[in-house]
Design an enzyme around this catalytic site. Structure first.
Site, PDB file in Angstrom:
ATOM      1  N   TRP A 120      -3.839  -2.319  -1.636  1.00 56.40           N
ATOM      2  CA  TRP A 120      -3.460  -2.487  -2.228  1.00 56.40           C
ATOM      3  C   TRP A 120      -3.980  -3.989  -1.680  1.00 56.40           C
ATOM      4  O   TRP A 120      -3.918  -4.631  -0.499  1.00 56.40           O
ATOM      5  CB  TRP A 120      -2.634  -3.403  -3.143  1.00 56.40           C
ATOM      6  CG  TRP A 120      -2.389  -4.883  -3.413  1.00 56.40           C
ATOM      7  CD1 TRP A 120      -3.036  -4.587  -4.850  1.00 56.40           C
ATOM      8  CD2 TRP A 120      -1.965  -6.030  -3.518  1.00 56.40           C
ATOM      9  NE1 TRP A 120      -3.172  -5.889  -5.584  1.00 56.40           N
ATOM     10  CE2 TRP A 120      -2.728  -6.234  -5.008  1.00 56.40           C
ATOM     11  CE3 TRP A 120      -1.667  -6.709  -3.077  1.00 56.40           C
ATOM     12  CZ2 TRP A 120      -1.548  -7.882  -5.000  1.00 56.40           C
ATOM     13  CZ3 TRP A 120      -0.881  -7.646  -2.998  1.00 56.40           C
ATOM     14  CH2 TRP A 120      -1.379  -7.904  -3.609  1.00 56.40           C
ATOM     15  N   LYS A 158       5.761  -9.356 -19.866  1.00 52.42           N
ATOM     16  CA  LYS A 158       5.212  -8.235 -19.934  1.00 52.42           C
ATOM     17  C   LYS A 158       3.929  -8.361 -20.442  1.00 52.42           C
ATOM     18  O   LYS A 158       2.365  -8.063 -20.159  1.00 52.42           O
ATOM     19  CB  LYS A 158       6.156  -7.389 -20.733  1.00 52.42           C
ATOM     20  CG  LYS A 158       7.267  -7.513 -20.081  1.00 52.42           C
ATOM     21  CD  LYS A 158       7.233  -5.664 -18.764  1.00 52.42           C
ATOM     22  CE  LYS A 158       6.452  -6.289 -17.869  1.00 52.42           C
ATOM     23  NZ  LYS A 158       7.536  -6.309 -17.172  1.00 52.42           N
ATOM     24  N   LYS A 178       2.699  -2.606  -7.732  1.00 55.72           N
ATOM     25  CA  LYS A 178       4.223  -2.279  -7.949  1.00 55.72           C
ATOM     26  C   LYS A 178       5.146  -2.849  -7.245  1.00 55.72           C
ATOM     27  O   LYS A 178       5.550  -4.248  -7.353  1.00 55.72           O
ATOM     28  CB  LYS A 178       4.764  -0.401  -8.269  1.00 55.72           C
ATOM     29  CG  LYS A 178       5.793  -0.913  -8.142  1.00 55.72           C
ATOM     30  CD  LYS A 178       5.915  -0.692  -9.643  1.00 55.72           C
ATOM     31  CE  LYS A 178       7.347  -0.194 -10.377  1.00 55.72           C
ATOM     32  NZ  LYS A 178       7.717  -0.949 -11.634  1.00 55.72           N
ATOM     33  N   HIS A 228      10.215 -31.198 -25.730  1.00 52.62           N
ATOM     34  CA  HIS A 228       9.924 -32.429 -24.371  1.00 52.62           C
ATOM     35  C   HIS A 228       8.098 -31.362 -24.122  1.00 52.62           C
ATOM     36  O   HIS A 228       7.380 -31.985 -23.089  1.00 52.62           O
ATOM     37  CB  HIS A 228      10.185 -32.118 -23.293  1.00 52.62           C
ATOM     38  CG  HIS A 228      12.149 -32.838 -23.724  1.00 52.62           C
ATOM     39  ND1 HIS A 228      12.345 -33.768 -24.366  1.00 52.62           N
ATOM     40  CD2 HIS A 228      13.290 -31.488 -24.134  1.00 52.62           C
ATOM     41  CE1 HIS A 228      13.450 -33.651 -24.849  1.00 52.62           C
ATOM     42  NE2 HIS A 228      14.160 -32.484 -24.510  1.00 52.62           N
ATOM     43  N   ASN A 259       1.317  -0.312   5.858  1.00 47.02           N
ATOM     44  CA  ASN A 259       1.789  -0.738   4.841  1.00 47.02           C
ATOM     45  C   ASN A 259       2.291  -1.855   5.154  1.00 47.02           C
ATOM     46  O   ASN A 259       3.095  -1.732   6.590  1.00 47.02           O
ATOM     47  CB  ASN A 259       2.923   0.249   3.710  1.00 47.02           C
ATOM     48  CG  ASN A 259       3.298  -0.629   2.939  1.00 47.02           C
ATOM     49  OD1 ASN A 259       2.290  -1.355   2.266  1.00 47.02           O
ATOM     50  ND2 ASN A 259       4.338  -0.547   2.566  1.00 47.02           N
ATOM     51  N   GLY A 260       2.238  -3.446   4.657  1.00 47.27           N
ATOM     52  CA  GLY A 260       2.480  -4.001   4.925  1.00 47.27           C
ATOM     53  C   GLY A 260       1.664  -5.820   5.731  1.00 47.27           C
ATOM     54  O   GLY A 260       0.022  -5.416   5.568  1.00 47.27           O
ATOM     55  N   GLU A 276      10.456 -12.708 -19.339  1.00 48.80           N
ATOM     56  CA  GLU A 276       9.968 -11.578 -19.570  1.00 48.80           C
ATOM     57  C   GLU A 276       9.401 -10.797 -20.209  1.00 48.80           C
ATOM     58  O   GLU A 276       8.033 -10.446 -20.192  1.00 48.80           O
ATOM     59  CB  GLU A 276      11.238 -10.259 -19.542  1.00 48.80           C
ATOM     60  CG  GLU A 276      11.240  -8.820 -18.841  1.00 48.80           C
ATOM     61  CD  GLU A 276      10.585  -8.824 -17.707  1.00 48.80           C
ATOM     62  OE1 GLU A 276       9.839  -9.384 -17.252  1.00 48.80           O
ATOM     63  OE2 GLU A 276      10.839  -7.292 -17.738  1.00 48.80           O
ATOM     64  N   ARG A 326       1.163   1.816  -5.841  1.00 52.07           N
ATOM     65  CA  ARG A 326       1.595   0.317  -5.144  1.00 52.07           C
ATOM     66  C   ARG A 326       0.209   0.184  -4.477  1.00 52.07           C
ATOM     67  O   ARG A 326       1.179  -1.478  -4.115  1.00 52.07           O
ATOM     68  CB  ARG A 326       1.806   1.320  -4.005  1.00 52.07           C
ATOM     69  CG  ARG A 326       3.298   2.561  -4.245  1.00 52.07           C
ATOM     70  CD  ARG A 326       4.191   2.824  -2.631  1.00 52.07           C
ATOM     71  NE  ARG A 326       3.846   2.523  -1.685  1.00 52.07           N
ATOM     72  CZ  ARG A 326       5.179   1.404  -1.645  1.00 52.07           C
ATOM     73  NH1 ARG A 326       6.312   1.805  -2.051  1.00 52.07           N
ATOM     74  NH2 ARG A 326       5.579   1.002  -0.435  1.00 52.07           N
ATOM     75  N   GLU A 382       0.620  -9.484 -17.966  1.00 49.42           N
ATOM     76  CA  GLU A 382       0.463  -8.596 -16.626  1.00 49.42           C
ATOM     77  C   GLU A 382      -0.102  -7.285 -17.494  1.00 49.42           C
ATOM     78  O   GLU A 382      -1.186  -6.868 -16.338  1.00 49.42           O
ATOM     79  CB  GLU A 382       2.389  -8.345 -16.925  1.00 49.42           C
ATOM     80  CG  GLU A 382       1.840  -7.326 -14.952  1.00 49.42           C
ATOM     81  CD  GLU A 382       3.497  -6.484 -15.079  1.00 49.42           C
ATOM     82  OE1 GLU A 382       4.684  -7.176 -15.359  1.00 49.42           O
ATOM     83  OE2 GLU A 382       4.270  -6.099 -13.419  1.00 49.42           O
ATOM     84  N   SER A 412      15.702  -6.382  -6.604  1.00 48.69           N
ATOM     85  CA  SER A 412      14.405  -5.952  -6.012  1.00 48.69           C
ATOM     86  C   SER A 412      14.658  -4.601  -6.504  1.00 48.69           C
ATOM     87  O   SER A 412      15.588  -3.982  -6.152  1.00 48.69           O
ATOM     88  CB  SER A 412      14.065  -6.187  -4.718  1.00 48.69           C
ATOM     89  OG  SER A 412      12.743  -5.678  -4.834  1.00 48.69           O
ATOM     90  N   GLN A 413      13.830  -4.167  -7.939  1.00 50.18           N
ATOM     91  CA  GLN A 413      13.876  -2.531  -8.552  1.00 50.18           C
ATOM     92  C   GLN A 413      13.311  -1.753  -6.608  1.00 50.18           C
ATOM     93  O   GLN A 413      13.576  -1.168  -6.090  1.00 50.18           O
ATOM     94  CB  GLN A 413      12.984  -2.884  -9.293  1.00 50.18           C
ATOM     95  CG  GLN A 413      11.516  -1.517  -9.891  1.00 50.18           C
ATOM     96  CD  GLN A 413      11.088  -0.495  -9.323  1.00 50.18           C
ATOM     97  OE1 GLN A 413      11.455   0.922  -8.818  1.00 50.18           O
ATOM     98  NE2 GLN A 413      10.771  -0.720  -8.121  1.00 50.18           N
ATOM     99  N   SER A 414      12.193  -2.517  -6.370  1.00 56.05           N
ATOM    100  CA  SER A 414      11.958  -1.554  -4.796  1.00 56.05           C
ATOM    101  C   SER A 414      12.316  -1.794  -3.612  1.00 56.05           C
ATOM    102  O   SER A 414      12.722  -0.872  -3.207  1.00 56.05           O
ATOM    103  CB  SER A 414       9.972  -2.419  -4.666  1.00 56.05           C
ATOM    104  OG  SER A 414      10.191  -3.241  -4.636  1.00 56.05           O
ATOM    105  N   CYS A 436       1.033  -0.902   0.050  1.00 59.19           N
ATOM    106  CA  CYS A 436       0.548   0.003   0.321  1.00 59.19           C
ATOM    107  C   CYS A 436       0.952   1.095   0.434  1.00 59.19           C
ATOM    108  O   CYS A 436       1.614   0.873  -0.138  1.00 59.19           O
ATOM    109  CB  CYS A 436      -0.546  -0.661   1.761  1.00 59.19           C
ATOM    110  SG  CYS A 436      -1.688  -1.856   1.685  1.00 59.19           S
TER     111      CYS A 436
HETATM  112  C1  AGP Z   1       6.979  -6.454 -13.215  1.00 59.92           C
HETATM  113  O1  AGP Z   1       6.447  -6.231 -14.253  1.00 59.92           O
HETATM  114  C2  AGP Z   1       6.012  -6.284 -11.767  1.00 59.92           C
HETATM  115  N1  AGP Z   1       5.500  -5.938 -11.327  1.00 59.92           N
HETATM  116  C3  AGP Z   1       6.815  -8.260 -11.414  1.00 59.92           C
HETATM  117  O2  AGP Z   1       6.888  -8.888 -11.554  1.00 59.92           O
HETATM  118  C4  AGP Z   1       8.149  -7.567  -9.669  1.00 59.92           C
HETATM  119  O3  AGP Z   1       9.758  -7.239 -10.919  1.00 59.92           O
HETATM  120  C5  AGP Z   1       8.501  -8.447  -8.814  1.00 59.92           C
HETATM  121  O4  AGP Z   1       6.990  -8.361  -8.065  1.00 59.92           O
HETATM  122  C6  AGP Z   1       8.988  -7.812  -8.081  1.00 59.92           C
HETATM  123  O5  AGP Z   1       9.213  -6.788  -7.661  1.00 59.92           O
HETATM  124  P1  AGP Z   1      10.723  -5.557  -7.080  1.00 59.92           P
HETATM  125  O6  AGP Z   1      11.702  -6.203  -8.372  1.00 59.92           O
HETATM  126  O7  AGP Z   1      10.044  -4.678  -6.532  1.00 59.92           O
HETATM  127  O8  AGP Z   1      11.332  -6.735  -5.758  1.00 59.92           O
END
Ligand code: AGP
Length: 688
Positions: free
Chosen positions: A116, A563, A683, A582, A143-144, A559, A33, A566, A426-428, A2
């Protein structure tokens, strides 16, 4: 997952309308988020404090009508749906209540939340702020996840509390009221807000970031976190160069009366338009804003009293433009087209004299080189990025590299040893599965390295060392630019680890050269936009799509399919081409579109053979190949071919994913779905 946000103005008059707009705007920035419901809490009109004398009158029947504190109850607005639906409903209700939007508050504390849903369906009742009681004595945005909420709820029910929502969060404000009432009953008239919150925190288990507002403590806010990112933003409102010193330290904020605005936010995106001075609140810190001053207490289970701590403020390196769409229709579109720039910033200052310098890893390279195994751990796109980088790691380091989906590692409790290097991607930097795997690896003594896009995130704070990918704020839920920056950051990491090997020097040099040219090559591949839009049009009515890749581009297949799934809400599977015979071959017919990635690398001839086999079974083929290779991969003239620029094999996934990102984007637009906020997703996934 969230978004939480708070705004406190101190010694500077702000109208109610302004306060509302700051809160709404904060939520708009955090909407990616979670976007199934939202809510805010603000103050009502001020009214004169109730005197003791009057209070004694309450015994004659009035107590039912008046709150147990000296002001009107805070106003709480909650609504199902996206932020704009909350905005509409708030203005509608404000109008109906005849509330003066121009009323000015010299001090005011407002809190906000975008949700969320995890516990309970999206509805006003399950939205935040969650409240302690009908008088809103304590209000909380969260959040959490609170893992022990059921036990706490049972206890609170036994003490007479009734619950309205299905959320785990509702126990928090109720627990705060319980603690407060108990202290008062025991004669502690001076119990402070931070004492209440610290006691609440002691009872909570799980990962959370919380902001508290209380009618008992007007104009104060408290925020605390455990395992979840939370930012304090500080904005000075006078020219302190003339009047005195600038705020550089939280200590400067503990004792001054200067006008200021203070913000709490789940991430930096919501504060960048207000200020660049921020503090990433650390685990178990309780940040209390009172009389315009900020104090930080460090909570410790072992000790009765939390200790006061001092922290320096950081300066945010982010521009407001990053969080705006500019001339693009969607954030995902903007972020795809931004990749020449984002990759440049990922590499900036790191490619020096034909070698790679990664400040965050320098001190740890020796340990990594001596590790018995490198384990990549992540989820979704981040896992795919690590998978794309894996072959180069193996090649340049000579160390076995294994892949782990964070949730699966947890489920299996797979073995991790002191001799391992665990790389968390991890992006986030706040994905719950990844963070739990991190806890696990730390407990097992592995060296933990983070690869993240989020400065101040839990991942960045808890790992021993790491790399910030510096891709800039990514707002579209579908990760695009972060994916390519992750691959490049990990390629640089592999180069740094392998830098002590003479035998690979020429290879490393070739990769560094291609890294420098990568932004230009990305600009070239982005020119396929129109072609991908046309391809999307031809696929708009199909039910399913397969993507076959292998070697460096197995990850590209996964990937690309992720996309499409998603955002375009179309079934799509990425598959290892070597596995085709296979099982998946049975799916092939004249209708099912299949993308085969056959750019030049060590697997090229094998992919040519895959194309032939699919063609022999009348497969509906779309082939991605290196520029100039169309005639050698196309089985028939009618076969659609996507030609992309060629770069070093290990960097080719960065190029190859771009047409697939564009395809997913155009498919989504043409199918009429929400590009930036796809159905059921958000996200950062802060629940297991
Ligand atoms: C990617 O398009 C997604 N939103 C999802 O797979 C994301 O990469 C995954 O939830 C991991 O997130 P993070 O990189 O923030 O850890």
């Amino acid at each position: 997952m969230c978004g939480i946000f708070a705004y406190l103005n101190y010694n500077v008059a702000r109208e109610r309308r302004y306060i509302l707009e700051v809160l709404f705007n904060g939520l708009r920035r955090l909407e990616y988020r979670g976007y199934d419901s939202a809510g805010i809490a603000i103050d009502a009109d001020l009214r004169p404090p109730v005197t003791n004398e009057k209070k004694s009158d309450y015994g004659s029947g009035e107590e039912e009508m008046l709150p147990p504190y000296d002001s009107l109850p805070p106003l709480v607005f909650r609504q199902e749906g996206k932020i704009e639906s909350l905005v509409r409903s708030v203005y509608f209700e404000v109008d109906a209540m005849d509330l003066n939007l121009e009323q000015s508050f010299p001090v005011h504390a407002g809190i906000a939340h975008t949700r969320w849903a995890t516990h309970g369906v999206p509805s006003p009742r399950n939205s935040h702020p969650q409240s302690s009681d009908a008088w809103n004595e304590f209000l909380v945005v969260h959040n959490g996840i609170i893992t022990n909420y059921e036990v706490l709820k049972e206890t609170l029910v036994r003490h007479g509390f009734t619950f309205e929502s299905e959320t785990d969060t509702e126990v928090i404000p109720k627990l705060a009221k319980f603690v407060f009432d108990k202290a008062r009953e025991e004669g502690e008239q001076t119990v402070t807000f931070s004492q209440v919150v610290t006691e609440v925190m002691r009872q909570l288990e799980g990962a959370f970031a919380l902001i508290f507002k209380s009618a008992h403590y007007p104009n104060e806010l408290i925020a605390c976190t455990r395992g979840s990112t939370l930012i304090l933003g500080v904005k000075e409102l006078i020219d302190d160069k003339i009047r005195g010193k600038l705020f550089h330290d939280v200590k400067d904020l503990t004792k001054d009366e200067k006008p200021k605005e203070l913000f709490f936010s789940s991430d930096l995106c919501a504060i960048v338009e207000h200020t660049k001075k921020y503090l990433a609140i650390e685990d178990n810190e309780v940040v209390h804003i009172k009389d315009g001053c900020v104090s930080i207490l460090k909570f410790d289970y072992g000790k009765e009293k939390p200790a006061s701590v001092q922290r320096a403020l950081s300066v945010l390196e982010m521009e407001v433009e990053q969080i705006k769409k500019g001339n693009y229709d969607h954030f995902m579109q903007k972020e795809i087209h931004e990749q020449p720039h984002s990759l440049t910033t990922t590499m900036r200052g790191r490619l020096k004299d034909n070698s790679v310098v990664l400040g965050g890893l320098k001190e740890h390279l020796k340990t990594i080189r001596h590790s018995r195994r490198i384990i990549f751990i992540g989820c979704g796109t981040s896992y795919n990025a690590a998978l794309a980088a894996r072959p180069l790691f193996e090649e340049l380091s000579g160390i076995p590299v294994t892949m782990e989906l964070a949730s699966d590692l947890q489920d299996r409790q797979g073995p991790i040893y002191r001799e391992d290097t665990a790389v968390f991607v991890s992006q986030s930097g706040e994905t719950a599965d990844t963070l739990l795997a991190l806890e696990y690896a730390l407990a097992n003594g592995a060296l933990c390295v983070g690869v993240t896009n989020t400065v101040g995130s839990t991942l960045a704070r808890k790992t021993h060392c790491g790399i910030h990918i510096n891709a800039g704020c990514e707002i579209g839920v579908a990760s695009t630019k972060a994916y390519t920056s992750q691959i490049v950051a990990m390629a640089m990491m592999a180069l740094a680890i392998g830098a002590d090997r003479i035998s690979t020097q020429a290879r490393r040099q070739a990769i560094v050269d291609d890294l420098s040219n990568l932004p230009y090559k990305i600009s070239e591949v982005l020119k396929l936009d129109g072609e991908m839009r046309d391809l999307a049009e031809s696929l708009i009515d199909t039910q399913s799509l397969l993507v076959f890749g292998r070697g460096y581009n197995y990850a590209t297949a996964l990937e690309g399919a992720l996309k499409v799934k998603e955002v375009a809400l179309m079934h799509s599977e990425g598959m290892l081409a070597g596995e085709m015979k296979h099982g998946p071959l049975a799916l092939v017919d004249e209708t099912l579109p299949i993308i085969v990635i056959a750019t030049r690398d060590g697997c090229f001839s094998k992919q040519q053979s895959v194309i032939q086999q699919l063609h022999a079974r009348k497969g509906r083929l779309i082939v991605m190949c290196s520029e100039g290779d169309a005639s050698s991969v196309r089985p028939v003239e009618s076969c659609k071919v996507i030609e992309v620029p060629q770069v070093a094999d290990c960097l080719q996934p960065v190029i190859n994913i771009i047409p697939l990102q564009l395809l997913a984007y155009h498919l989504t637009v043409q199918r009429g779905y929400d590009v930036d906020q796809p159905r059921n997703l958000a996200k950062s996934v802060t629940t297991q």
